[in-house]
Design a protein around this motif. Structure first.
Motif, PDB file in Angstrom:
ATOM      1  N   MET A  60      84.182  11.384  -8.131  1.00  0.00           N
ATOM      2  CA  MET A  60      84.175  11.444  -6.666  1.00  0.00           C
ATOM      3  C   MET A  60      85.474  10.874  -6.122  1.00  0.00           C
ATOM      4  N   SER A  61      86.009  11.444  -5.053  1.00  0.00           N
ATOM      5  CA  SER A  61      87.203  10.923  -4.403  1.00  0.00           C
ATOM      6  C   SER A  61      86.816   9.931  -3.332  1.00  0.00           C
ATOM      7  N   PHE A  62      87.395   8.753  -3.375  1.00  0.00           N
ATOM      8  CA  PHE A  62      87.127   7.711  -2.403  1.00  0.00           C
ATOM      9  C   PHE A  62      88.289   7.645  -1.418  1.00  0.00           C
ATOM     10  N   PRO A  63      88.038   7.267  -0.160  1.00  0.00           N
ATOM     11  CA  PRO A  63      89.136   7.107   0.781  1.00  0.00           C
ATOM     12  C   PRO A  63      90.094   6.019   0.314  1.00  0.00           C
ATOM     13  N   SER A  64      91.378   6.253   0.480  1.00  0.00           N
ATOM     14  CA  SER A  64      92.382   5.300   0.015  1.00  0.00           C
ATOM     15  C   SER A  64      92.490   4.123   0.973  1.00  0.00           C
ATOM     16  N   SER A  65      92.692   2.930   0.417  1.00  0.00           N
ATOM     17  CA  SER A  65      92.849   1.728   1.219  1.00  0.00           C
ATOM     18  C   SER A  65      94.079   0.980   0.743  1.00  0.00           C
ATOM     19  N   SER A  66      94.831   0.433   1.683  1.00  0.00           N
ATOM     20  CA  SER A  66      96.004  -0.370   1.334  1.00  0.00           C
ATOM     21  C   SER A  66      95.737  -1.860   1.484  1.00  0.00           C
ATOM     22  N   LEU A  67      94.496  -2.221   1.798  1.00  0.00           N
ATOM     23  CA  LEU A  67      94.155  -3.624   2.003  1.00  0.00           C
ATOM     24  C   LEU A  67      93.997  -4.346   0.672  1.00  0.00           C
ATOM     25  N   PRO A  68      94.267  -5.652   0.651  1.00  0.00           N
ATOM     26  CA  PRO A  68      94.071  -6.422  -0.584  1.00  0.00           C
ATOM     27  C   PRO A  68      92.612  -6.822  -0.760  1.00  0.00           C
ATOM     28  N   LEU A  69      92.286  -7.277  -1.961  1.00  0.00           N
ATOM     29  CA  LEU A  69      90.984  -7.865  -2.239  1.00  0.00           C
ATOM     30  C   LEU A  69      91.034  -9.352  -1.927  1.00  0.00           C
ATOM     31  N   ALA A  70      89.935  -9.896  -1.403  1.00  0.00           N
ATOM     32  CA  ALA A  70      89.810 -11.328  -1.162  1.00  0.00           C
ATOM     33  C   ALA A  70      89.012 -11.940  -2.310  1.00  0.00           C
ATOM     34  N   VAL A  71      89.565 -12.935  -2.979  1.00  0.00           N
ATOM     35  CA  VAL A  71      88.898 -13.602  -4.097  1.00  0.00           C
ATOM     36  C   VAL A  71      88.529 -15.017  -3.674  1.00  0.00           C
ATOM     37  N   SER A  72      87.246 -15.346  -3.744  1.00  0.00           N
ATOM     38  CA  SER A  72      86.823 -16.718  -3.441  1.00  0.00           C
ATOM     39  C   SER A  72      86.881 -17.553  -4.714  1.00  0.00           C
ATOM     40  N   VAL A  73      87.289 -18.806  -4.583  1.00  0.00           N
ATOM     41  CA  VAL A  73      87.613 -19.632  -5.736  1.00  0.00           C
ATOM     42  C   VAL A  73      86.396 -20.028  -6.553  1.00  0.00           C
ATOM     43  N   GLY A  74      85.211 -20.101  -5.924  1.00  0.00           N
ATOM     44  CA  GLY A  74      84.026 -20.536  -6.653  1.00  0.00           C
ATOM     45  C   GLY A  74      84.040 -22.030  -6.919  1.00  0.00           C
ATOM     46  N   GLU A  75      83.305 -22.452  -7.941  1.00  0.00           N
ATOM     47  CA  GLU A  75      83.221 -23.867  -8.314  1.00  0.00           C
ATOM     48  C   GLU A  75      84.529 -24.312  -8.965  1.00  0.00           C
ATOM     49  N   PRO A  76      85.254 -25.281  -8.363  1.00  0.00           N
ATOM     50  CA  PRO A  76      86.567 -25.658  -8.908  1.00  0.00           C
ATOM     51  C   PRO A  76      86.507 -26.344 -10.266  1.00  0.00           C
ATOM     52  N   SER A  77      85.356 -26.908 -10.632  1.00  0.00           N
ATOM     53  CA  SER A  77      85.263 -27.550 -11.938  1.00  0.00           C
ATOM     54  C   SER A  77      84.948 -26.553 -13.044  1.00  0.00           C
ATOM     55  N   GLY A  78      84.722 -25.282 -12.675  1.00  0.00           N
ATOM     56  CA  GLY A  78      84.417 -24.247 -13.646  1.00  0.00           C
ATOM     57  C   GLY A  78      85.628 -23.392 -13.980  1.00  0.00           C
ATOM     58  N   VAL A  79      85.351 -22.222 -14.569  1.00  0.00           N
ATOM     59  CA  VAL A  79      86.434 -21.374 -15.079  1.00  0.00           C
ATOM     60  C   VAL A  79      86.957 -20.375 -14.058  1.00  0.00           C
ATOM     61  N   GLY A  80      86.447 -20.403 -12.833  1.00  0.00           N
ATOM     62  CA  GLY A  80      86.904 -19.437 -11.844  1.00  0.00           C
ATOM     63  C   GLY A  80      88.407 -19.462 -11.642  1.00  0.00           C
ATOM     64  N   VAL A  81      88.970 -20.670 -11.536  1.00  0.00           N
ATOM     65  CA  VAL A  81      90.416 -20.793 -11.367  1.00  0.00           C
ATOM     66  C   VAL A  81      91.138 -20.286 -12.613  1.00  0.00           C
ATOM     67  N   ASP A  82      90.631 -20.634 -13.784  1.00  0.00           N
ATOM     68  CA  ASP A  82      91.261 -20.237 -15.046  1.00  0.00           C
ATOM     69  C   ASP A  82      91.350 -18.723 -15.178  1.00  0.00           C
ATOM     70  N   ILE A  83      90.236 -18.032 -14.925  1.00  0.00           N
ATOM     71  CA  ILE A  83      90.222 -16.581 -15.126  1.00  0.00           C
ATOM     72  C   ILE A  83      91.005 -15.860 -14.035  1.00  0.00           C
ATOM     73  N   THR A  84      91.069 -16.453 -12.841  1.00  0.00           N
ATOM     74  CA  THR A  84      91.896 -15.862 -11.792  1.00  0.00           C
ATOM     75  C   THR A  84      93.370 -15.956 -12.160  1.00  0.00           C
ATOM     76  N   LEU A  85      93.790 -17.112 -12.663  1.00  0.00           N
ATOM     77  CA  LEU A  85      95.168 -17.281 -13.113  1.00  0.00           C
ATOM     78  C   LEU A  85      95.491 -16.330 -14.261  1.00  0.00           C
ATOM     79  N   ALA A  86      94.566 -16.217 -15.216  1.00  0.00           N
ATOM     80  CA  ALA A  86      94.799 -15.337 -16.369  1.00  0.00           C
ATOM     81  C   ALA A  86      94.902 -13.880 -15.927  1.00  0.00           C
ATOM     82  N   ALA A  87      94.048 -13.476 -14.976  1.00  0.00           N
ATOM     83  CA  ALA A  87      94.104 -12.101 -14.478  1.00  0.00           C
ATOM     84  C   ALA A  87      95.409 -11.846 -13.746  1.00  0.00           C
ATOM     85  N   PHE A  88      95.860 -12.831 -12.960  1.00  0.00           N
ATOM     86  CA  PHE A  88      97.120 -12.650 -12.236  1.00  0.00           C
ATOM     87  C   PHE A  88      98.282 -12.468 -13.206  1.00  0.00           C
ATOM     88  N   GLN A  89      98.274 -13.211 -14.300  1.00  0.00           N
ATOM     89  CA  GLN A  89      99.338 -13.070 -15.297  1.00  0.00           C
ATOM     90  C   GLN A  89      99.395 -11.652 -15.866  1.00  0.00           C
TER      91      GLN A  89
END
Length: 346
Positions: free
Chosen positions: A1-30
């Motif tokens: 299926m063709s979806f309408p194109s969007s130029s907007l970014p995704l918003a990522v919420s940090v989650g629990e800072p003592s968990g791996v949310g920050v780690d996996i976000t950094l790894a994905a950005f790399q």
């Protein structure tokens, strides 16, 4: 299926800072460029994120932005929309003092999507106990997002949890409640409303013109026609029959122990299950690292990794970002970011 194109970014919420949310976000950005990930920004405490990157010895620089439209201007930096409430950087040690920032990130990300400033929200895992200790009163992340969207839009919504991976997509009808409470909570009306939302959103969000639903039973052997519990015949089967009269392609109730092998899975698009673990155990067993949690029934697109905070892995560099990366990709596809794509649940 063709979806309408969007130029907007995704918003990522940090989650629990003592968990791996920050780690996996950094790894994905790399890995964003090599993987062709959609553009995203993180709602977080910039200092906390920078300290975690240093702890993990990751060559990731963070940059504070004032609004989503500034994100991605310089691809060398992980763009962060800063929180008003600070977060401490203490891997593996949840602290109720961090709860305000965790909730703020979810709230602001949701508002940005509803306001049209971001295409979708990807939520990192939260620690419900830490939030409960700070006064949080919702059963879980999914239910909180539904109440938040309702309060912001003035329209009530029923959240439906979809776990979707390469080989299986599952929906639990009842979610974050004790197993002992499932039989009393499970009603024909709840099954009907859940199945209708699933079919509607599979069509709107995933492009399935006529989704095939398989509805599980509650009891062993789907109740053996009433010999092992009455719920399957008194509650579930009537719901399936009503759905058929409404034109849905649906089968059930099916025994939970025979509906997840490969031949059975080929006959449906989504398994509608009666309780949390009946759905999540097969989904995570088949593809733990690739399965994504999607909330249907909301006025926004929300995806999330299928795992929890994994506080024991936080700050160690051993957390795998696969499910988070899959959540980014799926949110981008659902929002139509980049080229039009063809995608559907397994």
């Amino acid at each position: 299926m063709s979806f309408p194109s969007s130029s907007l970014p995704l918003a990522v919420s940090v989650g629990e800072p003592s968990g791996v949310g920050v780690d996996i976000t950094l790894a994905a950005f790399q890995r964003r460029q090599s993987l062709g990930l959609p553009r995203f920004f993180l709602l977080a405490d910039p200092e906390m994120v920078a300290r975690r990157a240093e702890r993990l010895a990751l060559d990731v620089q963070v940059r504070t932005i004032g609004s989503p439209d500034e994100s991605g201007a310089d691809g060398r930096f992980l763009d962060i929309l800063p929180l008003v409430n600070p977060h401490s950087e203490a891997p593996g040690r949840p602290d109720p003092a961090n709860a305000a920032g965790t909730i703020e990130a979810i709230d602001r990300a949701t508002r940005l999507v509803l306001d049209g400033a971001a295409a979708a929200i990807v939520t990192n895992p939260i620690d419900k106990k830490a939030l409960y200790d700070a006064g949080f009163r919702h059963p879980g992340h999914t239910e909180y997002l539904a109440d938040l969207c309702a309060s912001l839009t003035g329209r009530a919504c029923q959240p439906v949890m979809l776990l979707t991976g390469p080989d299986l997509s599952c929906v639990p009808v009842t979610i974050h409640i004790p197993l002992a409470d499932v039989p009393a909570t499970l009603t024909c009306e709840l099954i009907l409303s859940t199945a209708r939302i699933v079919a509607r959103d599979l069509s709107l969000r995933f492009g399935l013109e006529r989704p095939r639903l398989a509805v599980s039973g509650l009891n062993p052997h789907a109740g053996e026609r009433g010999a092992i519990g009455r719920e399957d015949e008194a509650v579930i089967r009537p719901a399936v029959e009503i759905l058929r009269t409404e034109g849905f392609e649906v089968v059930g109730p099916l025994p939970g122990d025979t509906m997840f092998h490969p031949e059975a899975r080929a006959r449906y698009d989504v398994a509608v299950c009666m309780y949390h673990d009946q759905a999540l155990i097969p989904a995570k067993t088949l593809a733990f690292d690739e399965t994504v949690n999607v909330t249907l029934g909301l006025p926004i697109i929300r995806t999330s990794p299928d795992h929890g905070t994994a506080a024991d892995l936080a700050g160690t560099g051993t957390a795998r970002p696969n499910s988070f990366i899959a959540a980014l990709r799926l949110a981008g596809r659902m929002a139509g970011i980049g080229d039009a794509v063809e995608d559907s649940p397994a």
